[in-house]
Design a protein around this motif. Sequence first.
Motif, PDB file in Angstrom:
ATOM      1  N   UNK A   1       0.869  -1.291  -0.078  1.00 51.96           N
ATOM      2  CA  UNK A   1       0.051   0.066   0.220  1.00 51.96           C
ATOM      3  C   UNK A   1       0.806   1.290  -0.097  1.00 51.96           C
ATOM      4  N   UNK A   2       2.037   1.277   0.845  1.00 51.45           N
ATOM      5  CA  UNK A   2       2.882   2.355   0.848  1.00 51.45           C
ATOM      6  C   UNK A   2       3.442   2.897  -0.374  1.00 51.45           C
ATOM      7  N   UNK A   3       3.398   1.875  -1.575  1.00 50.02           N
ATOM      8  CA  UNK A   3       4.141   1.895  -2.834  1.00 50.02           C
ATOM      9  C   UNK A   3       3.348   2.440  -3.719  1.00 50.02           C
ATOM     10  N   UNK A   4       2.728   3.519  -4.015  1.00 50.21           N
ATOM     11  CA  UNK A   4       1.633   3.783  -5.040  1.00 50.21           C
ATOM     12  C   UNK A   4       2.095   4.568  -6.314  1.00 50.21           C
ATOM     13  N   UNK A   5       3.292   4.480  -6.711  1.00 50.44           N
ATOM     14  CA  UNK A   5       3.761   4.831  -7.776  1.00 50.44           C
ATOM     15  C   UNK A   5       3.810   3.921  -9.229  1.00 50.44           C
ATOM     16  N   UNK A   6       3.321   3.976  -9.930  1.00 50.71           N
ATOM     17  CA  UNK A   6       3.292   2.682 -11.105  1.00 50.71           C
ATOM     18  C   UNK A   6       4.601   3.116 -11.971  1.00 50.71           C
ATOM     19  N   UNK A   7       4.837   2.155 -12.868  1.00 47.00           N
ATOM     20  CA  UNK A   7       5.955   2.378 -13.698  1.00 47.00           C
ATOM     21  C   UNK A   7       5.703   1.328 -15.099  1.00 47.00           C
ATOM     22  N   UNK A   8       6.626   1.579 -15.875  1.00 51.09           N
ATOM     23  CA  UNK A   8       6.602   0.846 -17.090  1.00 51.09           C
ATOM     24  C   UNK A   8       7.895   0.042 -17.202  1.00 51.09           C
ATOM     25  N   UNK A   9       7.632  -1.329 -17.223  1.00 49.30           N
ATOM     26  CA  UNK A   9       8.876  -2.212 -17.357  1.00 49.30           C
ATOM     27  C   UNK A   9       9.062  -2.440 -19.021  1.00 49.30           C
ATOM     28  N   UNK A  10      10.288  -2.541 -19.157  1.00 49.51           N
ATOM     29  CA  UNK A  10      10.447  -2.983 -20.542  1.00 49.51           C
ATOM     30  C   UNK A  10      11.947  -3.592 -20.991  1.00 49.51           C
ATOM     31  N   UNK A  11      12.044  -4.317 -22.022  1.00 49.48           N
ATOM     32  CA  UNK A  11      13.456  -4.508 -22.751  1.00 49.48           C
ATOM     33  C   UNK A  11      13.604  -4.123 -24.045  1.00 49.48           C
ATOM     34  N   UNK A  12      14.615  -3.134 -24.072  1.00 51.69           N
ATOM     35  CA  UNK A  12      15.100  -2.353 -25.230  1.00 51.69           C
ATOM     36  C   UNK A  12      16.460  -2.411 -25.548  1.00 51.69           C
ATOM     37  N   UNK A  13      16.822  -2.463 -26.725  1.00 49.19           N
ATOM     38  CA  UNK A  13      18.296  -2.574 -27.079  1.00 49.19           C
ATOM     39  C   UNK A  13      18.491  -1.593 -28.355  1.00 49.19           C
ATOM     40  N   UNK A  14      19.257  -0.700 -27.996  1.00 48.34           N
ATOM     41  CA  UNK A  14      19.943   0.379 -29.069  1.00 48.34           C
ATOM     42  C   UNK A  14      21.143  -0.136 -29.705  1.00 48.34           C
ATOM     43  N   UNK A  15      21.447  -0.335 -30.916  1.00 49.99           N
ATOM     44  CA  UNK A  15      22.787  -0.788 -31.559  1.00 49.99           C
ATOM     45  C   UNK A  15      23.080   0.175 -32.428  1.00 49.99           C
ATOM     46  N   UNK A  16      24.431   0.498 -32.691  1.00 51.26           N
ATOM     47  CA  UNK A  16      24.954   1.541 -33.880  1.00 51.26           C
ATOM     48  C   UNK A  16      25.959   0.655 -34.570  1.00 51.26           C
ATOM     49  N   UNK A  17      25.923   0.856 -35.970  1.00 52.93           N
ATOM     50  CA  UNK A  17      27.034   0.603 -36.880  1.00 52.93           C
ATOM     51  C   UNK A  17      26.706   1.256 -38.175  1.00 52.93           C
TER      52      UNK A  17
END
Length: 217
Positions: free
Chosen positions: A95-111
């Motif tokens: 109950x004391x933790x009331x801030x939501x979030x967005x979980x994700x898996x993301x990869x940035x690749x350069x070349x």
Amino acid sequence: MRHTPHFVMTDVDAVKRVVSEHPWATIVSHTAAGIVASHYPVLLEERGAEDDPDAIVLVSHVGRPDEVAHELGQHEVLVVFQGPHGYVSPAWYPPEQFVPTWNHVTAHLWGTPEVLSDDENFRVLGELVDHFERAMPEPVSLDVDEDTARRIAKGTVGIRIRVTRFDARAKLSQNKAPEVVERIIAGLRGDGPYASPALADEVERAHTARVDGREAR
């Protein structure tokens, strides 16, 4: 990508898994005309991987005239891969933790892309088709009518990108207590509006790795 050091993925195999499992990618170029973005399926090139297991090499194609719009071969491009992601409700928190979030898996690749010859492009196109058709009960190959396939292939330009650096994140509630993570996994596996079994699998993978003291792959 947001500066979140505690969610960084540094393991090459983990990044390769994201690429392999989520091949629909966004290719972004900073050109003389401005920012250009396109979306194409991208595969890992396994040929020669045994020579350097830490190398990440991507192959794909673009439809003409995207090769001109992106100025392919003239400069570096960014390739973005997006794995499972979704809303994490505080209903799954204490109950004391009331801030939501967005979980994700993301990869940035350069070349910097290497533009392939017509023959190499056709080979890569064939591998792309074979890769996705292998899940079908009766896979279809470009070999069905190679002459027609080669004529159609002329409307595409093949590319190879030897990745020079990457920035990947797996934000999967690693900052939450184990019992909270279990509730998040259960919520994602449930039948509510934010159910996401694929994201649940990623959270569970990260949670298990954390318990074992290793990086999730």
